[in-house]
Design a protein around this motif. Structure first.
Motif, PDB file in Angstrom:
ATOM      1  N   ALA A   1       0.815  -1.221   0.000  1.00 51.62           N
ATOM      2  CA  ALA A   1       0.000   0.000   0.000  1.00 51.62           C
ATOM      3  C   ALA A   1       0.845   1.265   0.000  1.00 51.62           C
ATOM      4  O   ALA A   1       0.430   2.293  -0.548  1.00 51.62           O
ATOM      5  N   GLY A   2       2.018   1.216   0.619  1.00 48.71           N
ATOM      6  CA  GLY A   2       2.838   2.417   0.768  1.00 48.71           C
ATOM      7  C   GLY A   2       4.198   2.311   0.124  1.00 48.71           C
ATOM      8  O   GLY A   2       5.133   2.994   0.538  1.00 48.71           O
ATOM      9  N   GLY A   3       4.317   1.472  -0.904  1.00 47.65           N
ATOM     10  CA  GLY A   3       5.599   1.272  -1.561  1.00 47.65           C
ATOM     11  C   GLY A   3       6.408   0.173  -0.889  1.00 47.65           C
ATOM     12  O   GLY A   3       6.042  -0.338   0.172  1.00 47.65           O
ATOM     13  N   ARG A   4       7.533  -0.163  -1.528  1.00 50.61           N
ATOM     14  CA  ARG A   4       8.392  -1.229  -0.999  1.00 50.61           C
ATOM     15  C   ARG A   4       9.807  -1.049  -1.528  1.00 50.61           C
ATOM     16  O   ARG A   4      10.033  -0.376  -2.546  1.00 50.61           O
ATOM     17  N   PRO A   5      10.774  -1.681  -0.871  1.00 50.55           N
ATOM     18  CA  PRO A   5      12.140  -1.691  -1.416  1.00 50.55           C
ATOM     19  C   PRO A   5      12.199  -2.525  -2.692  1.00 50.55           C
ATOM     20  O   PRO A   5      11.331  -3.365  -2.950  1.00 50.55           O
ATOM     21  N   ALA A   6      13.258  -2.342  -3.446  1.00 51.25           N
ATOM     22  CA  ALA A   6      13.482  -3.131  -4.668  1.00 51.25           C
ATOM     23  C   ALA A   6      14.120  -4.462  -4.282  1.00 51.25           C
ATOM     24  O   ALA A   6      15.267  -4.768  -4.648  1.00 51.25           O
ATOM     25  N   TRP A   7      13.380  -5.277  -3.525  1.00 47.58           N
ATOM     26  CA  TRP A   7      13.924  -6.538  -3.026  1.00 47.58           C
ATOM     27  C   TRP A   7      14.351  -7.474  -4.146  1.00 47.58           C
ATOM     28  O   TRP A   7      15.168  -8.370  -3.934  1.00 47.58           O
ATOM     29  N   GLU A   8      13.787  -7.281  -5.351  1.00 49.48           N
ATOM     30  CA  GLU A   8      14.198  -8.134  -6.462  1.00 49.48           C
ATOM     31  C   GLU A   8      15.680  -7.973  -6.778  1.00 49.48           C
ATOM     32  O   GLU A   8      16.291  -8.862  -7.380  1.00 49.48           O
ATOM     33  N   ALA A   9      16.278  -6.844  -6.354  1.00 50.54           N
ATOM     34  CA  ALA A   9      17.722  -6.654  -6.568  1.00 50.54           C
ATOM     35  C   ALA A   9      18.536  -7.697  -5.821  1.00 50.54           C
ATOM     36  O   ALA A   9      19.666  -8.023  -6.216  1.00 50.54           O
ATOM     37  N   GLY A  10      17.990  -8.227  -4.748  1.00 48.36           N
ATOM     38  CA  GLY A  10      18.653  -9.290  -3.999  1.00 48.36           C
ATOM     39  C   GLY A  10      18.203 -10.676  -4.393  1.00 48.36           C
ATOM     40  O   GLY A  10      18.632 -11.664  -3.777  1.00 48.36           O
ATOM     41  N   GLY A  11      17.317 -10.762  -5.391  1.00 40.45           N
ATOM     42  CA  GLY A  11      16.873 -12.066  -5.875  1.00 40.45           C
ATOM     43  C   GLY A  11      15.471 -12.455  -5.460  1.00 40.45           C
ATOM     44  O   GLY A  11      15.028 -13.571  -5.774  1.00 40.45           O
ATOM     45  N   ALA A  12      14.729 -11.581  -4.763  1.00 42.74           N
ATOM     46  CA  ALA A  12      13.355 -11.906  -4.393  1.00 42.74           C
ATOM     47  C   ALA A  12      12.494 -12.059  -5.641  1.00 42.74           C
ATOM     48  O   ALA A  12      12.709 -11.383  -6.655  1.00 42.74           O
ATOM     49  N   VAL A  13      11.518 -12.952  -5.557  1.00 38.84           N
ATOM     50  CA  VAL A  13      10.599 -13.209  -6.667  1.00 38.84           C
ATOM     51  C   VAL A  13       9.235 -12.647  -6.293  1.00 38.84           C
ATOM     52  O   VAL A  13       8.655 -13.027  -5.274  1.00 38.84           O
ATOM     53  N   PHE A  14       8.720 -11.732  -7.113  1.00 40.39           N
ATOM     54  CA  PHE A  14       7.363 -11.228  -6.913  1.00 40.39           C
ATOM     55  C   PHE A  14       6.439 -12.037  -7.800  1.00 40.39           C
ATOM     56  O   PHE A  14       6.651 -12.139  -9.017  1.00 40.39           O
TER      57      PHE A  14
END
Length: 491
Positions: free
Chosen positions: A255-268
């Motif tokens: 709802a309020g944004g998020r870090p770019a966790w995909e930079a560390g390999g997270a899968v959305f």
């Protein structure tokens, strides 16, 4: 010398994390550190539940610590450097509420273990009979995690707070939806419509994404501290050991944004539920079996246990025969490659993950892992012999029948249900009697297995085999009787 972070520390916090244990520090914190170069104020305020150990050490070390990624041939260090503060929630529960209400916080993440959600295993609803929950509903500074979330969101709603997301990172099925349900039930249980404003706020400005987390993080040892000192050139009181493998699957609903966790390999992904099933059953369910069989065989670590031929056969059999048929594999995942990785991870001898640590809190962990696959197998007309062996191994470790000594590694396991189960075992004459009391009467694993008489009898027979003939005989019995013996299991 002092510890130096791998990158500049964020100036402000955008994340409040509840559960400042080793897993968070080796997982979410590492992903967040990788996301910092993409921008945003995503520092983390870490909240330990009760213990001051990590909080005091972090403050003494300028809120820094190292993560030691350990494989058989190397140890690599990183210093995430993402925390902007840390405190103990039990000492400052009002501060937890204030931090959730703070408009700068846009995500609350949780690693409080399955035990931290204050819900009834039988009903899956908020446990309104729990003394801490009742006290939290009565007012004052909340002590339960759900109470803190609800009161914090209530305070945030009262000032027209900015949107926020609550992200569970615990091993619970549909953990986002489950957390939301419990928070709503808390607010609905408040007297005289006190929670109405917060419930409206939840509808308009709060999301509860689901996620699946995966990384093996053993306990820190004095030997690791010495090794880290040599590599880091500085003393770190709280280094975190971790395996090289790491995975994070997240529902992209913030709802309020998020870090770019995909930079560390997270899968959305929209398939978080499939990732959950795969991890909780294939990894965690099999891990539990390895831990209980290993402890009963007298070995201290998971690598030692999986190195025993019959334990490895049991692990592969439960994976292929009983857990794999119960899951839907996520798109793009090669299940055979995943299973191969599992055995490599369990066999990481440099990691030293202890059977007693993995076997701890089985009364809560196994409820998340075994009932549905067992029920599905029984519905197909198949007996899940290895899942039955998992329960038999667990009860033999935690609540042995009179006269049976499960050994020191089983004794080192902690479990909130140990005393209650021990009392049932103390007057049980046979394994079948103990299994009936635990599964049917106590419904320790939910009501779905409570009426499965043949399964309960099978668990009881395996308990008797373990405690009269030895765990090796029980393993041989269960593996040979398994409905599907794969080619890899053939002698």
């Amino acid at each position: 010398m002092t510890i130096i972070a791998d990158h500049p520390r964020p100036e402000r916090a955008g994340i409040l994390h509840l559960g400042l244990g080793s897993f968070h520090r080796a997982h979410q914190a590492v992903y967040t550190a990788a996301a910092l170069p993409a921008g945003g104020d995503w520092g983390i305020v870490g909240v330990a539940s009760r213990s001051r150990t990590v909080v005091d050490a972090m403050h003494a070390q300028n809120l820094l610590y190292s993560v030691a990624t350990i494989s058989p041939d190397s140890t690599a260090l990183t210093v995430p450097g993402v925390h902007t503060d840390a405190f103990v929630g039990a000492e400052q529960p009002e501060r937890v509420v204030a931090q959730i209400a703070d408009s700068g916080i846009r995500i609350v993440t949780l690693t409080v273990t399955e035990n931290g959600y204050s819900y009834s295993a039988a009903t899956q609803h908020l446990d309104l009979d729990d003394a801490t929950v009742r006290a939290d509903l009565g007012g004052g500074a909340p002590r339960s995690t759900i109470g803190q979330l609800a009161r914090g969101l209530q305070a945030r709603a009262s000032v027209g707070g900015e949107p926020i997301s609550i992200l569970s990172c615990d091993n619970l099925a549909s953990n986002g939806a489950h957390t939301e349900k419990l928070v709503r039930e808390f607010l609905q249980a408040l007297p005289q419509g006190e929670g109405a404003e917060a419930l409206t706020y939840l509808d308009q400005a709060v999301t509860f994404p689901s996620s699946m987390v995966d990384r093996i993080v053993p306990s820190t040892t004095p030997e690791l501290r010495n090794r880290v000192r040599a590599l880091l050139g500085a003393h770190d009181e709280i280094p975190v050991p971790a395996e090289p493998f790491t995975m994070w699957a997240i529902e992209d609903r913030f709802a309020g944004g998020r870090p770019a966790w995909e930079a560390g390999g997270a899968v959305f992904t929209t398939e978080v539920g499939r990732y959950e099933q795969m991890k909780v059953r294939l990894l965690n369910g099999t891990h539990s079996l390895i831990a209980y069989l290993g402890a009963l065989r007298g070995v201290a670590t998971i690598p030692e246990a999986i190195g025993l031929d019959d334990v490895a056969r049991a692990a592969l059999s439960v994976l292929r025969s009983e857990y794999e048929p119960s899951i839907e594999v996520p798109s793009g995942v090669d299940i055979r490659d995943y299973e191969t990785q599992l055995f490599e991870r369990w066999g990481n001898s440099a990691l030293g993950h202890r059977t007693s640590q993995v076997g701890t809190d089985g009364s809560v962990k196994l409820r998340q892992r075994i009932p549905e696959p067992a029920i599905q197998a029984l519905a197909r007309g198949e007996m899940p012999h290895l899942i039955a062996l998992t329960i038999a191994g667990y009860l033999s470790c935690i609540a042995p029948l009179p006269g049976f000594d499960p050994g020191p590694h089983a004794a080192a396991m902690t479990d909130a249900a140990r005393a209650r189960l021990g009392a049932l075992a103390a007057t049980a004459r046979t394994g079948r009697e103990l299994a009936e009391r635990v599964i049917s009467e106590l419904q320790l694993f939910g009501d779905g297995l409570a009426g499965q008489d043949a399964f309960i009898a099978r668990v009881g027979d395996l308990i008797d085999t373990i405690q009269r003939q030895g765990v090796g005989s029980a393993i041989a019995d269960a593996v040979s009787a398994s409905q599907t013996i794969t080619k890899e299991l053939q002698p």
